[in-house]
Enzyme design. Structure first.
Site: not given
Lengths: 222, 213
Positions: B114, B117-119
């Site tokens: 991702c 972000c941090s998906c």
């Protein structure tokens, strides 16, 4: 927004440093920030896209020099103030100086297993047919919106192909602002690595993104 | 509402709260305020931590992979529509509402990132490791996947085509790795023990059966 969060293709950050037997959290305060962000998010005062927007709105130098949960904390504090749940002074004092604002709901422990295992789906009934089908060539828009968006810079203005059609989904660009907008069709769009990175890219390599219909234009077949 | 839990397991000498680090003090202040305002409840916060720290993790995804390795019809359902197939095993929920499972083959490899972000697919893999959320991986996975894989000790044949999946929407990706050789006699539970978190992100391969024993 073209913030520090949009990292794809950046140089200079060094090697990936995996940690053996990494714990889920590295300090007690990280546990609290994680749980607070989820629980306050559950009140419905803002959306998950709104939280992402708050995190990426941190000044780039602060974003890049903060740990992950430091970013979550700073964004949560900012959202609490921006949405009127508390004042900056109350946050600094760690104590309430006035009545609470009404919220839609408060997460109770017994609700967590059913609500979190059901999840919070983002797909919605479409109000128009999909413009694109699998194998259609597309060109990503070269737009640079000031607000939240989910098309990374490294795939803007690039030629790709529709690989999957996922259905219509909540549009993050609108949801981040708490704005109602029609759901948009979401696609997996595949790009040749050479289209993104030039001749030195990994031969045969591909990159896919999930792209909303409004991020795309019809592309000429190559 | 007073919040009287002892939240200082990392600093038992500071149980009186007098010697908190700046970030600890800041978090405690925010938590106290939000509890006092009634926006959050202490037992719900504790339950969230407990759920994601102890119950949801890559052992869930490993069960999915092992089932796909042993049941071809399940594998087909999993690749066709990940979310309902994963739900057949009682797995699903927040962060995995829209699952896409991508299969490695003899000449193709998949890698999940991702960049924005941090998906990450929480129900099957748990919360993401620090490196997945940090700039080096997010910057380079899309630009130089072979170089990133080498930093994980994984060197793929030059002929192997790599596809990188950038998790830019609520669709979440999990890699179905190739079943290791020499595992024909293993049970589903024994196979699940070979499935690592990294092989479901694409930054590793499953363990060899002799390694796991």
């Amino acid at each position: 927004m073209n913030g520090a969060q949009d990292l794809g293709g950046a140089h200079g950050f060094g090697t990936v440093m995996p940690e053996a037997n990494e714990p889920v959290f590295h300090a007690e305060w990280e546990r609290r920030v994680f749980a607070l962000a989820l629980a306050v998010g559950y009140t419905g005062t803002w959306t998950l896209d709104g939280s992402r927007a708050a995190r990426e709105s941190l000044p780039p130098a602060e974003y890049l020099s903060s740990s992950y949960y430091e970013i979550w904390l700073a964004a949560l504090e900012a959202q609490v103030v921006a949405h009127g749940l508390a004042t900056q002074e109350e946050i600094a004092a760690g104590a309430s100086a006035g009545p609470a604002s009404p919220v839609k709901r408060v997460l109770r422990a017994e609700e967590i297993p059913p609500r979190f295992s059901a999840g919070f789906p983002s797909d919605r009934p479409p109000d128009a047919p999909a413009l694109y089908a699998v194998r259609d060539p597309v060109l990503t828009r070269n737009d640079h919106p000031i607000g939240h968006t989910r098309l990374p810079r490294y795939v803007r203005g690039r030629r790709g192909v529709i690989e999957r059609v996922h259905g219509a989904f909540v549009l993050p660009d609108a949801s981040a602002q708490g704005r109602e907008a029609p759901p948009q069709w979401l696609y997996t769009v595949g790009f040749e690595a050479t289209e993104l990175w030039g001749a030195s890219a990994d031969p045969g390599g591909r990159v896919t993104v999930a792209a909303f219909e409004g991020y795309l234009l019809p592309g000429a077949a190559s | 509402m007073a919040h009287d839990h002892d939240h200082h397991h990392d600093h038992p000498d500071h149980a009186d709260g007098s010697s908190l680090t700046p970030i600890e003090a800041r978090v405690r202040a925010l938590e106290s305020l939000l509890l006092e305002k009634g926006y959050v409840q202490a037992d719900a916060l504790d339950a969230l931590v407990e759920m994601y720290e102890t119950r949801i993790g890559p052992h869930n995804g490993a069960r999915v992979v092992a089932r796909a390795w042993t049941d071809p019809a399940y594998r087909d359902r999993l690749l066709a529509d990940g979310t309902p197939a994963i739900a057949e095993l009682g797995i699903g929920g927040r962060g995995g509402e829209h699952m896409v499972v991508v299969e490695n083959t003899a000449d193709s490899h998949n890698l999940v990132v991702c960049t924005l972000c941090s998906c990450y697919p929480w129900p099957v893999l748990g919360l993401p490791p620090v490196w997945y959320k940090a700039p080096p991986y997010r910057a380079r996975a899309v630009l130089d996947p072979r170089g990133v894989l080498a930093e994980f000790g994984l060197t793929l044949p030059e002929a192997t085509r790599i596809t990188v999946w950038d998790s830019t929407a609520e669709t979440r990706f999990m890699v179905l790795p190739l079943r290791p050789a020499g595992t024909e006699s293993l049970t589903e539970a024994e196979l699940a023990a070979l499935v690592t978190r990294d092989c479901m992100i694409g930054t590793g391969l499953p363990l060899a059966p002799e390694t796991a024993q």
